[in-house]
Structures are given as structure tokens and as C-alpha cells.
Design a protein around this motif. Structure first.
Motif, PDB file in Angstrom:
ATOM      1  N   MET A 148      52.573  15.451  21.625  1.00  0.00           N
ATOM      2  CA  MET A 148      53.585  14.872  21.983  1.00  0.00           C
ATOM      3  C   MET A 148      53.504  13.394  22.200  1.00  0.00           C
ATOM      4  SD  MET A 148      57.045  15.461  24.165  1.00  0.00           S
ATOM      5  CE  MET A 148      56.739  17.377  23.995  1.00  0.00           C
ATOM      6  N   THR A 149      52.627  12.851  23.019  1.00  0.00           N
ATOM      7  CA  THR A 149      52.426  11.546  23.625  1.00  0.00           C
ATOM      8  C   THR A 149      52.138  10.687  22.384  1.00  0.00           C
ATOM      9  OG1 THR A 149      50.398  11.990  24.278  1.00  0.00           O
ATOM     10  CG2 THR A 149      51.874  12.090  25.983  1.00  0.00           C
ATOM     11  N   GLU A 150      51.354  11.353  21.489  1.00  0.00           N
ATOM     12  CA  GLU A 150      51.017  10.413  20.513  1.00  0.00           C
ATOM     13  C   GLU A 150      51.858  10.116  19.400  1.00  0.00           C
ATOM     14  OE1 GLU A 150      50.444  14.555  19.073  1.00  0.00           O
ATOM     15  OE2 GLU A 150      49.645  13.474  20.875  1.00  0.00           O
ATOM     16  N   ILE A 151      52.901  10.808  19.351  1.00  0.00           N
ATOM     17  CA  ILE A 151      54.153  10.630  18.332  1.00  0.00           C
ATOM     18  C   ILE A 151      55.103   9.503  19.027  1.00  0.00           C
ATOM     19  CG2 ILE A 151      56.456  11.814  17.606  1.00  0.00           C
ATOM     20  CD1 ILE A 151      54.689  14.660  17.477  1.00  0.00           C
ATOM     21  N   LEU A 152      55.177   9.498  20.540  1.00  0.00           N
ATOM     22  CA  LEU A 152      55.876   8.771  21.101  1.00  0.00           C
ATOM     23  C   LEU A 152      55.452   7.271  21.178  1.00  0.00           C
ATOM     24  CD1 LEU A 152      57.244  10.640  24.101  1.00  0.00           C
ATOM     25  CD2 LEU A 152      58.307  10.410  22.029  1.00  0.00           C
ATOM     26  N   ASP A 153      53.713   7.377  21.322  1.00  0.00           N
ATOM     27  CA  ASP A 153      53.173   6.163  21.220  1.00  0.00           C
ATOM     28  C   ASP A 153      53.185   5.552  19.826  1.00  0.00           C
ATOM     29  OD1 ASP A 153      52.069   6.018  23.899  1.00  0.00           O
ATOM     30  OD2 ASP A 153      50.332   7.283  23.395  1.00  0.00           O
ATOM     31  N   GLY A 154      53.287   6.459  18.753  1.00  0.00           N
ATOM     32  CA  GLY A 154      53.482   5.847  17.471  1.00  0.00           C
ATOM     33  C   GLY A 154      54.633   5.075  17.262  1.00  0.00           C
ATOM     34  N   LEU A 155      55.737   5.573  17.832  1.00  0.00           N
ATOM     35  CA  LEU A 155      57.132   5.093  17.447  1.00  0.00           C
ATOM     36  C   LEU A 155      57.264   3.597  18.303  1.00  0.00           C
ATOM     37  CD1 LEU A 155      59.579   7.905  18.167  1.00  0.00           C
ATOM     38  CD2 LEU A 155      59.233   6.887  16.078  1.00  0.00           C
ATOM     39  N   VAL A 156      56.773   3.563  19.502  1.00  0.00           N
ATOM     40  CA  VAL A 156      56.586   2.375  20.137  1.00  0.00           C
ATOM     41  C   VAL A 156      55.787   1.489  19.427  1.00  0.00           C
ATOM     42  CG1 VAL A 156      56.042   1.215  22.227  1.00  0.00           C
ATOM     43  CG2 VAL A 156      57.479   3.229  22.265  1.00  0.00           C
ATOM     44  N   GLY A 157      54.435   1.877  19.073  1.00  0.00           N
ATOM     45  CA  GLY A 157      53.398   1.076  18.659  1.00  0.00           C
ATOM     46  C   GLY A 157      53.838   0.448  17.326  1.00  0.00           C
ATOM     47  N   ALA A 158      54.498   1.244  16.113  1.00  0.00           N
ATOM     48  CA  ALA A 158      54.944   0.832  14.892  1.00  0.00           C
ATOM     49  C   ALA A 158      56.152   0.165  14.729  1.00  0.00           C
ATOM     50  CB  ALA A 158      54.689   2.079  14.037  1.00  0.00           C
ATOM     51  N   HIS A 159      56.866   0.244  15.665  1.00  0.00           N
ATOM     52  CA  HIS A 159      58.423  -0.125  15.484  1.00  0.00           C
ATOM     53  C   HIS A 159      58.629  -1.211  16.728  1.00  0.00           C
ATOM     54  CE1 HIS A 159      59.137   2.468  12.377  1.00  0.00           C
ATOM     55  NE2 HIS A 159      58.571   3.419  13.142  1.00  0.00           N
ATOM     56  N   PRO A 160      58.422  -2.437  16.545  1.00  0.00           N
ATOM     57  CA  PRO A 160      58.377  -3.552  17.670  1.00  0.00           C
ATOM     58  C   PRO A 160      59.778  -3.591  18.460  1.00  0.00           C
ATOM     59  CG  PRO A 160      57.435  -4.630  15.719  1.00  0.00           C
ATOM     60  CD  PRO A 160      57.808  -3.199  15.431  1.00  0.00           C
TER      61      PRO A 160
END
Length: 128
Positions: free
Chosen positions: A1-13
Motif C-alpha cells: 500500500m505504501t508504494e501506491i501512495l508513494d507513487g501518487l505523490v512521486g508522479a503527481h507534483p
């Protein structure tokens, strides 16, 4: 789950904080992002998410549509745009995003699409 949340923050400034919340418990279960707010602020974000999604379903509320589209709500606040997506299979759970000030509701289509995919992955309805 953390990788999904990290991906949202990382890919969408525009997304400063992404969180997975249990609306019925009134608390954020997992949150990721730069400069995470304190627990009290995260739980207030959860309460805002429940409010803009129309409340927390009661125990007798019918379930969502399995594999359906998440319910989405947006709230423009002075400190940024709030985005809430309710899980269609588990309506008391939601993915919440705190977006940067100046983020406009009309410019977040990519974030919404990614958040919906992430919510489906968290719910086990989609391949990683």
C-alpha cells in the motif's frame, strides 16, 4: 500500500500527501508524502473526506458495486485542494489526497485516474 501512495505523490507534483483512511473509524491508516502533517491533521483530513463524500455509510448500508468506479469528491480549501475517492467495494474506506495550493479541480484528471487505479490495487481488484 505504501508504494501506491508513494507513487501518487512521486508522479503527481500537485499531490503533497496521499492517505488511505477508514472513514468509519475516523482515522488515516497509512499516509505518505513530504512534510506529513501531525496525526490530528491527518484525522481531520479523514473527517473532511467523509464529509465531502456525503458521510460514512451505516452498518446496514448496501455495499458498492463490486469492481465499480470509486465515488469521487473534491473540496477547494484555502490551503489546497482535497480529493477523496471512496472504495466501491468497501464504502467505509477511501483514498485521500491533499493537493498543493493553486491546484485546480479541472487540472487533476491524471491524479484522479492514478488514484482510482491505486484504490483498485489496494482493494485487490487490479494487477500491480
Amino acid at each position: 500500500m505504501t508504494e501506491i501512495l508513494d507513487g501518487l505523490v512521486g508522479a503527481h507534483p500537485i499531490c503533497r500527501v496521499a492517505a488511505y483512511a477508514d472513514l468509519s473509524a475516523g482515522m488515516v491508516l497509512v499516509a505518505r508524502g513530504e512534510g506529513l502533517p501531525p496525526r490530528e491533521r491527518l484525522d481531520a483530513l479523514c473527517a473532511e473526506g467523509a464529509l465531502i463524500l456525503g458521510g460514512v455509510p451505516g452498518p446496514d448500508a448496501p455495499g458498492g458495486t463490486p469492481g465499480g468506479t470509486p465515488e469521487v469528491a473534491l473540496l477547494q480549501a484555502p490551503d489546497g485542494l482535497r480529493v477523496a475517492l471512496r472504495d466501491p467495494d468497501v464504502p467505509e474506506e477511501a483514498l485521500l489526497c491533499l493537493c498543493a495550493p493553486g491546484a485546480q479541480a479541472g487540472g487533476i484528471e491524471a491524479l484522479l485516474a492514478a488514484a482510482a487505479r491505486g484504490l483498485a490495487r489496494i482493494g485487490g481488484r487490479d494487477a500491480p
